[in-house]
Design a protein around this motif. Sequence first.
Motif, PDB file in Angstrom:
ATOM      1  N   ASP A   7     -18.734  76.006  17.160  1.00 32.80           N
ATOM      2  CA  ASP A   7     -19.359  75.907  16.006  1.00 32.80           C
ATOM      3  C   ASP A   7     -18.518  75.805  14.620  1.00 32.80           C
ATOM      4  N   GLY A   8     -17.319  75.254  14.800  1.00 37.16           N
ATOM      5  CA  GLY A   8     -16.584  74.982  13.568  1.00 37.16           C
ATOM      6  C   GLY A   8     -15.392  76.047  13.467  1.00 37.16           C
ATOM      7  N   MET A   9     -15.405  77.146  14.399  1.00 32.98           N
ATOM      8  CA  MET A   9     -14.246  77.934  14.554  1.00 32.98           C
ATOM      9  C   MET A   9     -13.532  77.634  15.513  1.00 32.98           C
ATOM     10  N   LYS A  10     -12.014  77.546  15.007  1.00 32.60           N
ATOM     11  CA  LYS A  10     -10.981  77.178  16.093  1.00 32.60           C
ATOM     12  C   LYS A  10     -10.883  78.440  17.046  1.00 32.60           C
ATOM     13  N   ALA A  11     -11.173  78.134  18.367  1.00 31.11           N
ATOM     14  CA  ALA A  11     -11.198  79.082  19.192  1.00 31.11           C
ATOM     15  C   ALA A  11      -9.892  78.930  20.340  1.00 31.11           C
ATOM     16  N   PHE A  12      -9.535  77.776  20.580  1.00 26.33           N
ATOM     17  CA  PHE A  12      -8.507  77.573  21.644  1.00 26.33           C
ATOM     18  C   PHE A  12      -7.444  76.478  21.176  1.00 26.33           C
ATOM     19  N   LEU A  13      -6.121  76.669  21.598  1.00 25.36           N
ATOM     20  CA  LEU A  13      -5.063  75.679  21.446  1.00 25.36           C
ATOM     21  C   LEU A  13      -4.218  75.607  22.537  1.00 25.36           C
ATOM     22  N   GLY A  14      -4.206  74.236  23.035  1.00 21.80           N
ATOM     23  CA  GLY A  14      -3.179  74.242  24.156  1.00 21.80           C
ATOM     24  C   GLY A  14      -1.950  73.329  23.696  1.00 21.80           C
ATOM     25  N   ARG A  15      -0.709  73.588  23.832  1.00 22.53           N
ATOM     26  CA  ARG A  15       0.196  72.952  23.358  1.00 22.53           C
ATOM     27  C   ARG A  15       1.080  72.383  24.546  1.00 22.53           C
ATOM     28  N   GLY A  16       1.512  71.036  24.170  1.00 20.63           N
ATOM     29  CA  GLY A  16       2.311  70.439  25.436  1.00 20.63           C
ATOM     30  C   GLY A  16       1.396  70.144  26.676  1.00 20.63           C
ATOM     31  N   MET A  17       0.173  69.940  26.598  1.00 19.44           N
ATOM     32  CA  MET A  17      -0.605  69.478  27.659  1.00 19.44           C
ATOM     33  C   MET A  17      -0.223  68.081  28.177  1.00 19.44           C
ATOM     34  N   ALA A  18      -0.237  67.859  29.238  1.00 20.30           N
ATOM     35  CA  ALA A  18       0.124  66.525  29.779  1.00 20.30           C
ATOM     36  C   ALA A  18      -1.197  66.270  30.965  1.00 20.30           C
ATOM     37  N   LEU A  19      -1.451  65.140  31.038  1.00 20.37           N
ATOM     38  CA  LEU A  19      -2.266  64.615  32.177  1.00 20.37           C
ATOM     39  C   LEU A  19      -1.716  63.251  32.226  1.00 20.37           C
ATOM     40  N   VAL A  58     -16.237  71.477  20.245  1.00 19.20           N
ATOM     41  CA  VAL A  58     -15.625  70.234  19.710  1.00 19.20           C
ATOM     42  C   VAL A  58     -13.998  70.113  20.265  1.00 19.20           C
ATOM     43  N   TYR A  59     -13.767  68.989  21.064  1.00 17.80           N
ATOM     44  CA  TYR A  59     -12.108  69.064  21.372  1.00 17.80           C
ATOM     45  C   TYR A  59     -11.440  68.161  20.422  1.00 17.80           C
ATOM     46  N   GLU A  60     -10.495  68.487  19.967  1.00 15.50           N
ATOM     47  CA  GLU A  60      -9.680  67.398  19.482  1.00 15.50           C
ATOM     48  C   GLU A  60      -8.225  67.373  20.150  1.00 15.50           C
ATOM     49  N   VAL A  61      -7.675  66.156  20.334  1.00 15.08           N
ATOM     50  CA  VAL A  61      -6.643  65.662  20.965  1.00 15.08           C
ATOM     51  C   VAL A  61      -5.703  65.238  20.325  1.00 15.08           C
ATOM     52  N   PHE A  62      -4.489  65.800  19.875  1.00 13.34           N
ATOM     53  CA  PHE A  62      -3.654  65.346  19.058  1.00 13.34           C
ATOM     54  C   PHE A  62      -2.581  64.921  19.871  1.00 13.34           C
ATOM     55  N   VAL A  63      -2.191  63.279  19.849  1.00 16.33           N
ATOM     56  CA  VAL A  63      -1.465  62.660  20.795  1.00 16.33           C
ATOM     57  C   VAL A  63       0.084  62.906  20.629  1.00 16.33           C
ATOM     58  N   ARG A  64       0.832  63.423  21.237  1.00 14.16           N
ATOM     59  CA  ARG A  64       2.101  63.470  21.118  1.00 14.16           C
ATOM     60  C   ARG A  64       2.947  62.307  21.696  1.00 14.16           C
ATOM     61  N   GLY A  65       2.234  61.811  22.880  1.00 15.11           N
ATOM     62  CA  GLY A  65       3.215  60.691  23.252  1.00 15.11           C
ATOM     63  C   GLY A  65       2.209  60.083  24.382  1.00 15.11           C
ATOM     64  N   VAL A  66       2.494  58.743  24.862  1.00 12.43           N
ATOM     65  CA  VAL A  66       1.965  58.043  26.104  1.00 12.43           C
ATOM     66  C   VAL A  66       2.762  57.258  26.824  1.00 12.43           C
ATOM     67  N   LEU A 120      -0.256  61.083  29.590  1.00  8.10           N
ATOM     68  CA  LEU A 120      -0.586  61.480  28.224  1.00  8.10           C
ATOM     69  C   LEU A 120      -0.165  62.929  27.840  1.00  8.10           C
ATOM     70  N   HIS A 121       0.685  63.019  26.815  1.00  7.82           N
ATOM     71  CA  HIS A 121       1.183  63.963  26.243  1.00  7.82           C
ATOM     72  C   HIS A 121       0.375  64.521  24.741  1.00  7.82           C
ATOM     73  N   ALA A 122       0.043  65.656  24.834  1.00  8.21           N
ATOM     74  CA  ALA A 122      -1.003  66.052  23.547  1.00  8.21           C
ATOM     75  C   ALA A 122      -1.020  67.448  23.467  1.00  8.21           C
ATOM     76  N   ASP A 123      -1.481  67.917  22.271  1.00  3.25           N
ATOM     77  CA  ASP A 123      -2.009  69.323  22.035  1.00  3.25           C
ATOM     78  C   ASP A 123      -3.453  69.003  21.921  1.00  3.25           C
ATOM     79  N   VAL A 124      -4.007  70.247  22.385  1.00  2.00           N
ATOM     80  CA  VAL A 124      -5.689  70.167  22.356  1.00  2.00           C
ATOM     81  C   VAL A 124      -6.043  71.450  21.764  1.00  2.00           C
ATOM     82  N   LEU A 125      -7.080  71.152  20.734  1.00  2.00           N
ATOM     83  CA  LEU A 125      -7.836  72.181  19.862  1.00  2.00           C
ATOM     84  C   LEU A 125      -9.261  72.224  20.392  1.00  2.00           C
ATOM     85  N   GLY A 126      -9.696  73.419  20.394  1.00  6.08           N
ATOM     86  CA  GLY A 126     -11.243  73.511  20.926  1.00  6.08           C
ATOM     87  C   GLY A 126     -11.781  74.397  19.735  1.00  6.08           C
ATOM     88  N   SER A 127     -12.826  73.930  19.235  1.00  2.00           N
ATOM     89  CA  SER A 127     -13.589  74.768  18.257  1.00  2.00           C
ATOM     90  C   SER A 127     -15.050  75.012  18.619  1.00  2.00           C
TER      91      SER A 127
END
Length: 502
Positions: free
Chosen positions: A68-80, A43-51, A59-66
């Motif tokens: 099976d419910g366990m937080k496994a990856f965090l990207g901060r300051g991602m931009a697309l 599961v990927y969750e996108v936390f929008v910082r700005g558009v 799009l500027h955002a932080d992205v959290l990847g889980s």
Amino acid sequence: MAFYLTAMGYTVARDGWRFEPVDGQPYRAMCRGQATPGDGRVVYEVFVRGVSAGPVPTLHADVLGSVDGMKAFLGRGMALRLVPDWPLTQWRQTGPPAVQTDGTPLPLPRLAGLVGHREERPVATAADGFRFGYPSLLACAWGRPSEAFGPMYEPFDGTRGVARLPGPPYHFMSRIVSVDGPQGGMREGSRVVAEYDVPDRAWFFGQSGGHAMPFAVLMEVALQPCGWLASYVGSALTTDADLLFRNLDGTGTVTGEVTPATRTVRTRAELTRLSRSGEMIIESFRVSCTADDVPVFAMETVFGFFPRSAFHDQQGVPVTPDDRARLAEPCDRAVELTARPDRYCAGELCLPGPMLLMLDRVTGYWPEGGSAGLGRLRSEKDVRPEAWFFRAHFFQDPVQPGSLGVEAMCQLLQFHLLERGAAEGMPRPRFEPVLPDRETAWTYRGQITPAHRLIRVDMDIVESGRDARGPYAVADATLWGDDICIYRVRGLGMRVVPAAGG
């Protein structure tokens, strides 16, 4: 992140653009787990910082990847970001170039492949040596504007829009043979000579009975060099506004046919008049076409460049309340053509194949109706956003070609002649593409887009008879987009003749 920008609507008016990471800025990533074949869901969750809305949506955002419910990856300051791109950039790497030979659609990358392409004849060159061969014409449809006209059009290689030629399978130019007039000079009297190499097998022959090029295609062969010349003289460079290019009026006379035996159609177009009013530009052209040096079509026509805002409130062609009432007039004679009934869609004399057929149903036929008492017809076609011609005409500006609206009228005339039994007693009958040596006039005051629902044609037969060649009919007609009359055509004729050797 790409889904978020798409869901926000940023891709709607940016056909051909692509997503890419924003370069030149640091990203922070933390990994505290992994996804393996034995895991169930990521599961990927996108936390929008700005558009940023544009001109390049970002799009500027932080992205959290889980996992099976366990937080496994965090990207901060991602931009697309969403950036301009052109289909031909990728498609030209395929090949050899393909030609659509029947009504079965080919993937657009195959139609746009340039690997193995060779110019068979000399082509015109600009003062700086830029060549106006087939690759440049295909770029005018689907590529970078500077690949179509050289450095002059580099301002349009970014976020700006520019007028385009149609792309295959509705592209009917092979090369520019000569051009007379300064590039970017906006000069009356500028002229171009373009050629179209007629394929040994072309989809439009097979879809129309195999005898002659349909009138709609011949119109495009004549009109497309006008669009090219309008761009060559620099019309789009005269304003900072993005302009759309539309045919407005024309008169044309067919004097011959383009057949499968034809090798090359040569079109000569001259810019005869040019005027400006605000951001609008009106340009008139004189055009002639020859098929293997035999004259087949002469035309005078008017085009316009308009800002997008000019299309927000289409007024259409002026009509009377009686004209509008005709659309709802009941009739007990109706035919559904999508089922392709044998009476109209089989045999030697029949309506075109599915790709070219521009009628879904005939909703009214009054054999003794109309202004001259010679017959009146009414038809409908449902607008399908996925229709092939929207993808071909035009990139980033999908509209139904006006020529296909005229083709719908030609087909309604064919229906009338079939109903009259015009081919009885004639060996190997066929329809001529349009009645030769008769002037046809058209007026366009609107457009059909994928947002429309229904196209309707209302037609009066104004002349009917038989000459030495065979039975014929002449009509005046209007075409409606939903509830607005947008085309009017006068003097459109059709005749049944025996095929060669019949």
